[in-house]
Design a protein around this motif. Structure first.
Motif, PDB file in Angstrom:
ATOM      1  N   SER A 186       0.837  -1.197   0.000  1.00  0.00           N
ATOM      2  CA  SER A 186       0.000   0.000   0.000  1.00  0.00           C
ATOM      3  C   SER A 186       0.872   1.247   0.000  1.00  0.00           C
ATOM      4  CB  SER A 186      -0.906   0.013   1.238  1.00  0.00           C
ATOM      5  OG  SER A 186      -0.125   0.089   2.425  1.00  0.00           O
ATOM      6  N   ASN A 187       0.275   2.360  -0.401  1.00  0.00           N
ATOM      7  CA  ASN A 187       0.972   3.642  -0.306  1.00  0.00           C
ATOM      8  C   ASN A 187       1.265   3.994   1.148  1.00  0.00           C
ATOM      9  OD1 ASN A 187       1.254   4.731  -3.058  1.00  0.00           O
ATOM     10  ND2 ASN A 187      -0.988   4.640  -3.097  1.00  0.00           N
ATOM     11  N   PHE A 188       0.356   3.593   2.043  1.00  0.00           N
ATOM     12  CA  PHE A 188       0.579   3.848   3.463  1.00  0.00           C
ATOM     13  C   PHE A 188       1.860   3.166   3.938  1.00  0.00           C
ATOM     14  CE2 PHE A 188       0.177   2.281   7.836  1.00  0.00           C
ATOM     15  CZ  PHE A 188       0.086   3.481   8.526  1.00  0.00           C
ATOM     16  N   ALA A 189       2.068   1.911   3.530  1.00  0.00           N
ATOM     17  CA  ALA A 189       3.284   1.205   3.914  1.00  0.00           C
ATOM     18  C   ALA A 189       4.517   1.891   3.343  1.00  0.00           C
ATOM     19  CB  ALA A 189       3.220  -0.252   3.450  1.00  0.00           C
ATOM     20  N   ALA A 190       4.430   2.324   2.084  1.00  0.00           N
ATOM     21  CA  ALA A 190       5.571   3.000   1.458  1.00  0.00           C
ATOM     22  C   ALA A 190       5.919   4.286   2.204  1.00  0.00           C
ATOM     23  CB  ALA A 190       5.246   3.307  -0.004  1.00  0.00           C
ATOM     24  N   ASP A 191       4.907   5.057   2.570  1.00  0.00           N
ATOM     25  CA  ASP A 191       5.154   6.311   3.279  1.00  0.00           C
ATOM     26  C   ASP A 191       5.702   6.069   4.687  1.00  0.00           C
ATOM     27  OD1 ASP A 191       4.255   7.686   1.079  1.00  0.00           O
ATOM     28  OD2 ASP A 191       2.220   7.974   1.851  1.00  0.00           O
ATOM     29  N   SER A 305      -8.010  -2.219  14.572  1.00  0.00           N
ATOM     30  CA  SER A 305      -6.558  -2.087  14.640  1.00  0.00           C
ATOM     31  C   SER A 305      -6.118  -0.631  14.553  1.00  0.00           C
ATOM     32  CB  SER A 305      -5.903  -2.876  13.503  1.00  0.00           C
ATOM     33  OG  SER A 305      -6.244  -4.237  13.569  1.00  0.00           O
ATOM     34  N   ALA A 306      -5.074  -0.310  15.311  1.00  0.00           N
ATOM     35  CA  ALA A 306      -4.492   1.032  15.234  1.00  0.00           C
ATOM     36  C   ALA A 306      -3.752   1.238  13.922  1.00  0.00           C
ATOM     37  CB  ALA A 306      -3.537   1.250  16.409  1.00  0.00           C
ATOM     38  N   THR A 307      -3.280   0.156  13.318  1.00  0.00           N
ATOM     39  CA  THR A 307      -2.575   0.248  12.046  1.00  0.00           C
ATOM     40  C   THR A 307      -2.619  -1.099  11.354  1.00  0.00           C
ATOM     41  OG1 THR A 307      -0.485   0.865  10.964  1.00  0.00           O
ATOM     42  CG2 THR A 307      -0.321  -0.324  13.053  1.00  0.00           C
ATOM     43  N   GLU A 308      -2.601  -1.068  10.036  1.00  0.00           N
ATOM     44  CA  GLU A 308      -2.523  -2.261   9.201  1.00  0.00           C
ATOM     45  C   GLU A 308      -1.681  -1.918   7.982  1.00  0.00           C
ATOM     46  OE1 GLU A 308      -3.580  -5.265   9.628  1.00  0.00           O
ATOM     47  OE2 GLU A 308      -5.030  -5.153  11.261  1.00  0.00           O
ATOM     48  N   GLY A 309      -0.860  -2.894   7.543  1.00  0.00           N
ATOM     49  CA  GLY A 309      -0.106  -2.678   6.318  1.00  0.00           C
ATOM     50  C   GLY A 309      -0.991  -2.763   5.096  1.00  0.00           C
ATOM     51  N   PHE A 310      -1.988  -3.657   5.153  1.00  0.00           N
ATOM     52  CA  PHE A 310      -2.976  -3.754   4.083  1.00  0.00           C
ATOM     53  C   PHE A 310      -4.373  -3.865   4.683  1.00  0.00           C
ATOM     54  CE2 PHE A 310      -5.571  -5.863   0.884  1.00  0.00           C
ATOM     55  CZ  PHE A 310      -5.266  -5.133  -0.250  1.00  0.00           C
ATOM     56  N   GLY A 311      -4.644  -4.917   5.435  1.00  0.00           N
ATOM     57  CA  GLY A 311      -5.939  -5.057   6.077  1.00  0.00           C
ATOM     58  C   GLY A 311      -6.859  -6.026   5.371  1.00  0.00           C
ATOM     59  N   LEU A 312      -6.527  -7.326   5.421  1.00  0.00           N
ATOM     60  CA  LEU A 312      -7.326  -8.325   4.719  1.00  0.00           C
ATOM     61  C   LEU A 312      -8.705  -8.586   5.332  1.00  0.00           C
ATOM     62  CD1 LEU A 312      -4.783 -11.073   3.611  1.00  0.00           C
ATOM     63  CD2 LEU A 312      -6.178  -9.620   2.144  1.00  0.00           C
ATOM     64  N   PRO A 313      -8.864  -8.683   6.660  1.00  0.00           N
ATOM     65  CA  PRO A 313     -10.167  -9.098   7.203  1.00  0.00           C
ATOM     66  C   PRO A 313     -11.366  -8.293   6.715  1.00  0.00           C
ATOM     67  CG  PRO A 313      -8.505  -9.256   8.907  1.00  0.00           C
ATOM     68  CD  PRO A 313      -7.848  -8.601   7.731  1.00  0.00           C
ATOM     69  N   PRO A 314     -11.329  -6.949   6.713  1.00  0.00           N
ATOM     70  CA  PRO A 314     -12.510  -6.246   6.207  1.00  0.00           C
ATOM     71  C   PRO A 314     -12.727  -6.458   4.716  1.00  0.00           C
ATOM     72  CG  PRO A 314     -10.759  -4.686   6.697  1.00  0.00           C
ATOM     73  CD  PRO A 314     -10.323  -5.998   7.240  1.00  0.00           C
ATOM     74  N   CYS A 315     -11.658  -6.596   3.946  1.00  0.00           N
ATOM     75  CA  CYS A 315     -11.799  -6.876   2.513  1.00  0.00           C
ATOM     76  C   CYS A 315     -12.465  -8.231   2.301  1.00  0.00           C
ATOM     77  CB  CYS A 315     -10.433  -6.857   1.836  1.00  0.00           C
ATOM     78  SG  CYS A 315      -9.609  -5.253   1.798  1.00  0.00           S
ATOM     79  N   LEU A 332      -6.230   1.241   5.848  1.00  0.00           N
ATOM     80  CA  LEU A 332      -7.627   0.912   5.569  1.00  0.00           C
ATOM     81  C   LEU A 332      -8.366   1.989   4.766  1.00  0.00           C
ATOM     82  CD1 LEU A 332      -8.689  -0.914   8.856  1.00  0.00           C
ATOM     83  CD2 LEU A 332      -7.886  -1.874   6.696  1.00  0.00           C
ATOM     84  N   PRO A 333      -8.196   3.289   5.038  1.00  0.00           N
ATOM     85  CA  PRO A 333      -8.880   4.272   4.185  1.00  0.00           C
ATOM     86  C   PRO A 333      -8.468   4.176   2.719  1.00  0.00           C
ATOM     87  CG  PRO A 333      -8.140   5.301   6.226  1.00  0.00           C
ATOM     88  CD  PRO A 333      -7.513   3.941   6.174  1.00  0.00           C
ATOM     89  N   GLU A 334      -7.245   3.751   2.468  1.00  0.00           N
ATOM     90  CA  GLU A 334      -6.770   3.585   1.097  1.00  0.00           C
ATOM     91  C   GLU A 334      -7.342   2.313   0.469  1.00  0.00           C
ATOM     92  OE1 GLU A 334      -2.498   2.412  -1.034  1.00  0.00           O
ATOM     93  OE2 GLU A 334      -2.521   3.269   0.982  1.00  0.00           O
ATOM     94  N   VAL A 335      -7.277   1.218   1.191  1.00  0.00           N
ATOM     95  CA  VAL A 335      -7.692  -0.077   0.660  1.00  0.00           C
ATOM     96  C   VAL A 335      -9.209  -0.177   0.529  1.00  0.00           C
ATOM     97  CG1 VAL A 335      -7.712  -2.558   1.173  1.00  0.00           C
ATOM     98  CG2 VAL A 335      -5.620  -1.224   1.521  1.00  0.00           C
ATOM     99  N   LEU A 336      -9.938   0.481   1.447  1.00  0.00           N
ATOM    100  CA  LEU A 336     -11.397   0.378   1.490  1.00  0.00           C
ATOM    101  C   LEU A 336     -12.088   1.679   1.066  1.00  0.00           C
ATOM    102  CD1 LEU A 336     -11.707  -1.509   4.888  1.00  0.00           C
ATOM    103  CD2 LEU A 336     -12.168  -2.463   2.634  1.00  0.00           C
ATOM    104  N   ALA A 337     -11.412   2.501   0.311  1.00  0.00           N
ATOM    105  CA  ALA A 337     -11.990   3.778  -0.107  1.00  0.00           C
ATOM    106  C   ALA A 337     -13.347   3.567  -0.770  1.00  0.00           C
ATOM    107  CB  ALA A 337     -11.043   4.491  -1.073  1.00  0.00           C
ATOM    108  N   GLY A 338     -14.347   4.289  -0.265  1.00  0.00           N
ATOM    109  CA  GLY A 338     -15.676   4.191  -0.829  1.00  0.00           C
ATOM    110  C   GLY A 338     -16.569   3.144  -0.199  1.00  0.00           C
ATOM    111  N   PHE A 339     -16.026   2.316   0.686  1.00  0.00           N
ATOM    112  CA  PHE A 339     -16.826   1.277   1.339  1.00  0.00           C
ATOM    113  C   PHE A 339     -17.368   1.801   2.673  1.00  0.00           C
ATOM    114  CE2 PHE A 339     -15.002  -1.312  -1.838  1.00  0.00           C
ATOM    115  CZ  PHE A 339     -15.727  -2.498  -1.902  1.00  0.00           C
ATOM    116  N   PRO A 340     -18.566   1.380   3.047  1.00  0.00           N
ATOM    117  CA  PRO A 340     -19.162   1.860   4.298  1.00  0.00           C
ATOM    118  C   PRO A 340     -18.563   1.161   5.509  1.00  0.00           C
ATOM    119  CG  PRO A 340     -20.611   0.262   3.281  1.00  0.00           C
ATOM    120  CD  PRO A 340     -19.464   0.463   2.318  1.00  0.00           C
ATOM    121  N   GLY A 341     -18.915   1.651   6.712  1.00  0.00           N
ATOM    122  CA  GLY A 341     -18.533   0.982   7.951  1.00  0.00           C
ATOM    123  C   GLY A 341     -17.367   1.589   8.680  1.00  0.00           C
TER     124      GLY A 341
END
Length: 400
Positions: A186-191, A305-315, A332-341
């Motif tokens: 993810s971009n989050f991990a890169a940053d 979680s306070a942080t995730e590198g990607f975040g598989l469970p919600p996906c 998670l905001p990057e990986v799940l952009a546009g999803f509710p919850g």
């Protein structure tokens, strides 16, 4: 041929023509993956899924060598082994910690060189200190969470745990600085890695999900029946399971009083549920098919979680047609952009509102979200990016 050549249609090779470059051979090291020893099954899912997709997308005459223990080799898509350019090298499971270190640090490189590999990829993220001049090294670094533990961000730890965290932190730093190719989810991990170790070129591959819906065709039964929400609990502080248990049981008293909170995994050392709450705990491990069936039958999946590198469970929850409740934190905001919850991390009212909304999502909306998730994170896309990184890294080395 000679007549055509004399006519200028074909120029025969001259003795001083440079020889054609051989097609590259790539290797993946999966010998260090063991579901019985790890808390992060997401990394194993990444390694297994990526290996199968890379094998399916090899070009003609390209080769892939997979160094794997027998248990992990069985998880890889069977079609991968049918590709003419794919070769499997089985590594017996290590019988001791010393043998495990030897496999990871020395044996992996030796086997790759013996197989004629140009590049060796470590999808778990930890590369060996031992290098060979003819072998390029790639690493997928999923996150900087061990570094954050080593910094004390998630509180004090036992000295042995602290020593382990410092070791893994140093290994991540080594992988980031010394790998010829760094891959991130993810971009989050890169940053996060850039802010800690400095900016360098990385390849953003993302991650894949199953190529089919997690649906009723799995054949397994869920762990329990009735109405429930699911939380994959953990004793790791950054997972914030104690807070998730307390807040979920409290919110359910109002939103769904007859709904059970099902916990799978280790429990935090100190936690408390709301009085009269319905809570069921399965310590695990749970077979993958059973976990998927339990995920599919849940009314919602709780992630805190306070942080995730990607975040598989919600996906995976959305892919199964199940609502997910997830914090706006980490990737998670990057990986799940546009999803509710989503909810604000650490905000009890925001969490309760997100859970209430998740429990009322109509079936048609969940079906639509499942189709969207199915097309968003695909192994074919991740493998295409990774393979191009392999090719460019090998080509750059050959030009030197």
């Amino acid at each position: 041929l000679e007549e055509c050549a004399l006519a200028g249609a074909i120029r025969p090779d001259k003795p001083d023509d440079p020889p054609l470059e051989p097609m590259p051979t790539f290797a993946l090291y999966l010998g260090d993956l063991d579901r019985a020893r790890t808390r992060s099954h997401g990394i194993i899912n990444y390694a297994v899924g990526l290996t199968g997709a890379v094998a399916r997308q090899l070009r003609e005459a390209e080769n892939l060598v997979v160094l794997a223990n027998p248990a992990i080799a069985q998880e890889i898509d069977a079609a991968a082994w049918n590709h003419p350019g794919v070769r499997k090298v089985l590594m017996p499971p290590p019988v001791s910690a010393l043998a495990r270190v030897r496999n990871d640090q020395i044996r992996s490189v030796q086997l790759a060189i013996r197989a004629g590999a140009d590049l060796l990829h470590f999808p778990k993220g930890f590369i060996p200190r031992y290098r060979h001049k003819n072998l390029q090294i790639a690493a997928t670094i999923h996150d900087d969470i061990p570094c954050r533990y080593a910094d004390g961000e998630f509180g004090p730890s036992h000295w042995r745990v602290g020593l382990k965290n410092r070791y893994f932190s140093s290994e991540i730093k080594h992988s980031h600085r010394r790998s010829d190719l760094v891959i991130v989810d993810s971009n989050f991990a890169a940053d996060s890695l850039a802010s800690r170790f400095g900016r360098r070129h990385v390849v953003l591959s993302g991650m894949g999900l199953p190529n089919e819906r997690i649906d009723e065709d799995g054949g397994a039964e869920p762990l329990t029946s009735g109405e429930y929400v699911l939380h994959l609990s953990s004793g790791l502080p950054h997972k914030r399971s104690a807070e998730a248990i307390a807040w979920t049981t409290e919110a359910l008293r109002t939103a769904a009083p007859h709904t059970t909170l099902v916990l799978i995994g280790a429990l935090p050392q100190k936690y408390s549920a709301a009085p009269g709450a319905l809570v069921t705990h399965f310590p695990g491990p749970v077979p993958q098919a059973t976990l998927e069936a339990t995920l599919r039958a849940a009314r919602a999946v709780i992630v805190n979680s306070a942080t995730e590198g990607f975040g598989l469970p919600p996906c995976e929850a959305f892919l199964a047609g199940t609502a997910a409740v997830w914090p706006r934190a980490g990737s998670l905001p990057e990986v799940l952009a546009g999803f509710p919850g989503s909810f604000e991390l650490g905000n009890r009212k925001s969490f309760a509102a997100a859970l209430s909304d998740a429990l009322t999502l109509p079936g048609e909306r969940l079906e639509s979200l499942a189709r969207e998730m199915l097309g968003r994170h695909r192994w074919e896309d991740a493998a295409a990016v990774v393979l191009e990184g392999y090719r460019e890294t090998v080509a750059a080395e050959r030009r030197r």
